[in-house]
Design an enzyme around this catalytic site. Structure first.
Site, mmCIF file in Angstrom:
data_model
loop_
_atom_site.group_PDB
_atom_site.id
_atom_site.type_symbol
_atom_site.label_atom_id
_atom_site.label_comp_id
_atom_site.label_asym_id
_atom_site.label_seq_id
_atom_site.Cartn_x
_atom_site.Cartn_y
_atom_site.Cartn_z
ATOM 1 N N TYR A 211 -42.239 -29.021 23.490
ATOM 2 C CA TYR A 211 -42.993 -27.886 24.034
ATOM 3 C C TYR A 211 -43.235 -28.082 25.536
ATOM 4 O O TYR A 211 -42.916 -27.209 26.342
ATOM 5 C CB TYR A 211 -44.310 -27.773 23.279
ATOM 6 C CG TYR A 211 -45.175 -26.580 23.630
ATOM 7 C CD1 TYR A 211 -44.823 -25.297 23.229
ATOM 8 C CD2 TYR A 211 -46.368 -26.748 24.331
ATOM 9 C CE1 TYR A 211 -45.641 -24.206 23.524
ATOM 10 C CE2 TYR A 211 -47.190 -25.669 24.621
ATOM 11 C CZ TYR A 211 -46.821 -24.397 24.221
ATOM 12 O OH TYR A 211 -47.635 -23.320 24.508
ATOM 13 N N ASP A 212 -43.785 -29.252 25.887
ATOM 14 C CA ASP A 212 -44.143 -29.490 27.296
ATOM 15 C C ASP A 212 -42.899 -29.422 28.189
ATOM 16 O O ASP A 212 -42.874 -28.731 29.202
ATOM 17 C CB ASP A 212 -44.792 -30.869 27.465
ATOM 18 C CG ASP A 212 -46.085 -31.004 26.677
ATOM 19 O OD1 ASP A 212 -46.386 -30.111 25.867
ATOM 20 O OD2 ASP A 212 -46.795 -32.008 26.863
ATOM 21 N N ARG B 249 -45.085 -34.114 21.684
ATOM 22 C CA ARG B 249 -45.372 -32.851 22.375
ATOM 23 C C ARG B 249 -44.252 -32.453 23.338
ATOM 24 O O ARG B 249 -44.303 -31.371 23.936
ATOM 25 C CB ARG B 249 -46.691 -32.975 23.175
ATOM 26 C CG ARG B 249 -47.905 -33.293 22.329
ATOM 27 C CD ARG B 249 -49.149 -33.537 23.160
ATOM 28 N NE ARG B 249 -49.888 -32.336 23.425
ATOM 29 C CZ ARG B 249 -50.988 -31.954 22.753
ATOM 30 N NH1 ARG B 249 -51.457 -32.699 21.789
ATOM 31 N NH2 ARG B 249 -51.606 -30.842 23.059
ATOM 32 N N PRO C 191 -54.005 -34.778 25.387
ATOM 33 C CA PRO C 191 -54.593 -34.805 26.732
ATOM 34 C C PRO C 191 -56.107 -35.031 26.681
ATOM 35 O O PRO C 191 -56.795 -34.440 25.851
ATOM 36 C CB PRO C 191 -54.252 -33.424 27.299
ATOM 37 C CG PRO C 191 -53.051 -32.984 26.525
ATOM 38 C CD PRO C 191 -53.243 -33.539 25.146
HETATM 39 P P1 NAD Z 1 -48.390 -17.435 18.354
HETATM 40 O O1 NAD Z 1 -47.687 -18.483 17.595
HETATM 41 O O2 NAD Z 1 -49.503 -16.719 17.710
HETATM 42 O O3 NAD Z 1 -47.367 -16.335 18.890
HETATM 43 C C1 NAD Z 1 -46.031 -16.619 19.187
HETATM 44 C C2 NAD Z 1 -45.196 -15.485 18.647
HETATM 45 O O4 NAD Z 1 -43.828 -15.705 19.008
HETATM 46 C C3 NAD Z 1 -45.233 -15.395 17.120
HETATM 47 O O5 NAD Z 1 -45.446 -14.062 16.724
HETATM 48 C C4 NAD Z 1 -43.853 -15.885 16.694
HETATM 49 O O6 NAD Z 1 -43.424 -15.333 15.464
HETATM 50 C C5 NAD Z 1 -43.008 -15.469 17.881
HETATM 51 N N1 NAD Z 1 -41.796 -16.276 18.069
HETATM 52 C C6 NAD Z 1 -41.692 -17.618 18.085
HETATM 53 N N2 NAD Z 1 -40.425 -17.992 18.332
HETATM 54 C C7 NAD Z 1 -39.715 -16.832 18.462
HETATM 55 C C8 NAD Z 1 -38.357 -16.556 18.708
HETATM 56 N N3 NAD Z 1 -37.446 -17.525 18.880
HETATM 57 N N4 NAD Z 1 -37.959 -15.263 18.773
HETATM 58 C C9 NAD Z 1 -38.857 -14.246 18.595
HETATM 59 N N5 NAD Z 1 -40.161 -14.468 18.349
HETATM 60 C C10 NAD Z 1 -40.585 -15.744 18.293
HETATM 61 O O7 NAD Z 1 -48.888 -18.119 19.719
HETATM 62 P P2 NAD Z 1 -49.809 -17.555 20.884
HETATM 63 O O8 NAD Z 1 -50.981 -18.436 20.963
HETATM 64 O O9 NAD Z 1 -49.996 -16.104 20.758
HETATM 65 O O10 NAD Z 1 -48.901 -17.881 22.159
HETATM 66 C C11 NAD Z 1 -48.124 -16.883 22.794
HETATM 67 C C12 NAD Z 1 -47.449 -17.495 24.023
HETATM 68 O O11 NAD Z 1 -48.446 -17.982 24.924
HETATM 69 C C13 NAD Z 1 -46.547 -18.680 23.700
HETATM 70 O O12 NAD Z 1 -45.406 -18.624 24.512
HETATM 71 C C14 NAD Z 1 -47.385 -19.889 24.066
HETATM 72 O O13 NAD Z 1 -46.584 -20.968 24.458
HETATM 73 C C15 NAD Z 1 -48.196 -19.340 25.240
HETATM 74 N N6 NAD Z 1 -49.450 -20.070 25.399
HETATM 75 C C16 NAD Z 1 -50.478 -19.901 24.492
HETATM 76 C C17 NAD Z 1 -51.655 -20.626 24.655
HETATM 77 C C18 NAD Z 1 -52.820 -20.451 23.716
HETATM 78 O O14 NAD Z 1 -53.848 -21.117 23.914
HETATM 79 N N7 NAD Z 1 -52.764 -19.592 22.733
HETATM 80 C C19 NAD Z 1 -51.790 -21.523 25.727
HETATM 81 C C20 NAD Z 1 -50.711 -21.680 26.592
HETATM 82 C C21 NAD Z 1 -49.559 -20.932 26.439
HETATM 83 N N1 UDP Z 2 -58.865 -31.056 17.774
HETATM 84 C C1 UDP Z 2 -59.897 -31.551 16.990
HETATM 85 N N2 UDP Z 2 -59.996 -31.116 15.701
HETATM 86 C C2 UDP Z 2 -59.156 -30.203 15.166
HETATM 87 C C3 UDP Z 2 -58.103 -29.679 15.978
HETATM 88 C C4 UDP Z 2 -57.993 -30.145 17.270
HETATM 89 O O1 UDP Z 2 -60.691 -32.371 17.435
HETATM 90 O O2 UDP Z 2 -59.328 -29.858 13.984
HETATM 91 C C5 UDP Z 2 -58.763 -31.493 19.183
HETATM 92 C C6 UDP Z 2 -57.384 -31.946 19.628
HETATM 93 O O3 UDP Z 2 -57.186 -33.314 19.349
HETATM 94 C C7 UDP Z 2 -57.443 -31.654 21.116
HETATM 95 C C8 UDP Z 2 -58.333 -30.421 21.204
HETATM 96 O O4 UDP Z 2 -59.084 -30.389 20.002
HETATM 97 O O5 UDP Z 2 -58.063 -32.716 21.797
HETATM 98 C C9 UDP Z 2 -57.561 -29.124 21.381
HETATM 99 O O6 UDP Z 2 -56.576 -29.058 20.372
HETATM 100 P P1 UDP Z 2 -55.659 -27.776 20.166
HETATM 101 O O7 UDP Z 2 -54.619 -28.161 19.154
HETATM 102 O O8 UDP Z 2 -56.496 -26.592 19.892
HETATM 103 O O9 UDP Z 2 -55.007 -27.519 21.591
HETATM 104 P P2 UDP Z 2 -54.181 -28.443 22.614
HETATM 105 O O10 UDP Z 2 -54.294 -29.896 22.204
HETATM 106 O O11 UDP Z 2 -52.802 -27.935 22.545
HETATM 107 O O12 UDP Z 2 -54.856 -28.194 23.900
#
Ligand code: NAD
Ligand code: UDP
Length: 350
Positions: free
Chosen positions: A164-165, A161, A293
């Protein structure tokens, strides 16, 4: 700052009315909701996306509107100079689910570093406010619960991870330092698990996996014993928080948690999805991924104090909306492009 519920008649009072706004990652899950909401607010929206994990179908209907432009672009490259000057940049571009961001970890780390730098350069040139989508993942496998913004986190720098993290942690540092050094207005949103319509079927996240599995009558895959927790925020609530943060005059570059503080075990979520879909699927257990986590819940005191924001959609209500849209996508062929002329029509669009 309060942003009233958007209707065509009050759009003129929105801080985004007639503003030039760039949404990177705008064809993704959260980004497409953000683009739509900004259009309702009366903004001129430029959506930049390389469609790495995004889908053109998420924004297809928006493209019919005069205030919306889609530009295929990777933020790892400098922004095309021909684009209009921006007043706000919402940076949502980054693969976000574990299977997506681990597919090419170098690309993920670069998108969080070089990509963010390119956007900062552009924000500097244009005098734009830049809001960056950070994440609860910067807290890693947290040893403090719930997580306030003051917690420094517990992150493995060498695990699956980490790209990303650590990428998102570096991005926060870069944004704050660049903002202070060059006078760019920066806003940092630490987003916790968000769900809703437009999630990809195959992103591997727990909500999309469970909903698809339940709708198809396949077993729900609970990783580990399902006692790990997450707190799930409906996407409309999140977008409201992001808009308030971008428009806030007091938030500064301090990170702000945005998420729903109601905490659920993954096993509980499975039961809720089964009930909401009326599915007879079984539950199977699969191994817990490395560094998963164990607990996650946001402390949103800061968002409440600074933005007057808290989520309003209960998990059951949000799941029903998500399930309805997933059902539509599963059962119906891709919708034909239809022209939408008014903001009222747009509000009806998911
Ligand atoms: P998503 O994958 O649906 O959307 C990400 C978008 O970014 C996609 O359309 C992808 O094509 C585009 N993208 C990726 N790399 C790119 C690049 N280098 N240049 C241009 N476009 C690019 O994900 P999401 O869930 O909509 O997440 C959006 C943002 O929110 C992300 O930055 C993610 O880290 C953040 N975020 C989301 C969550 C969640 O639970 N969904 C939680 C925490 C943070
Ligand atoms: N998870 C699960 N079954 C699935 C997908 C995810 O039990 O089919 C669990 C995963 O191990 C984590 C939680 O659900 O504990 C959230 O996972 P997700 O990938 O949605 O988000 P993140 O781990 O990034 O918070």
């Amino acid at each position: 700052m309060h942003i009233p519920t958007p209707t065509p008649s009050n759009a003129a009072r929105s801080p985004f009315h007639k503003r030039s706004v760039c949404v990177t990652g705008g064809a993704g899950f959260i980004g497409s909701h953000m683009c739509r909401r900004l259009l309702i607010e009366g903004a001129r929206v430029t959506c930049l996306d390389n469609l790495d994990t995004g889908r053109h179908a998420n924004i297809g209907k928006l493209e019919e509107l005069p205030g919306f432009t889609f530009v295929h672009h990777d933020i790892n490259d400098a922004l095309p100079p021909a684009l209009p000057a921006f007043e706000y940049i919402f940076n949502l571009a980054c693969p976000a689910s574990p299977i997506h961001y681990q597919r090419d970890p170098v690309y993920t780390a670069l998108t969080c570093s070089r990509g963010v730098y390119n956007l900062l350069e552009r924000a500097h040139r244009d005098g734009a406010t830049i809001l960056h989508a950070s994440t609860s993942e910067i807290y890693g496998d947290p040893q403090v619960h719930p997580q306030p913004e003051t917690y420094w986190g517990n992150v493995n720098t060498c695990g699956p991870r980490s790209c990303y993290d650590e990428g998102k942690r570096f991005a926060e540092t870069l944004l704050r330092d660049y903002g202070a050094r060059y006078g760019v207005t920066v806003r940092l949103a630490r987003i916790f698990n968000t769900y809703g319509p437009h999630m990809q079927f195959d992103d591997g996240r727990v909500v999309s996996n469970f909903v698809i599995q339940a709708l198809k009558g396949e077993p729900l895959t609970v990783y580990g014993d399902g006692s790990q927790t997450r707190s799930f925020c409906y996407v409309d609530d999140l977008v409201e928080g992001l808009l308030r943060l971008a428009a806030s005059r007091t938030a500064g570059a301090n990170p702000v948690n945005l998420g729903n503080p109601e905490e659920f075990k993954v096993a509980e979520l499975a039961q809720l999805v089964l009930a909401a879909t009326q599915s007879h699927s079984n539950i199977v257990h699969q191994p817990l991924p490395q560094d998963d986590p164990k607990r996650r819940r946001p402390d949103i005191s800061r968002a409440k104090a600074i933005l007057g924001w808290a989520p309003t959609t209960p998990l059951t209500a949000g799941l029903l909306k998500t399930i309805a849209e997933f059902r539509q996508r599963l059962e119906m062929p891709a919708p034909r492009k239809t022209a939408m002329r008014s903001a009222a029509e747009l509000q009806a669009f998911q």
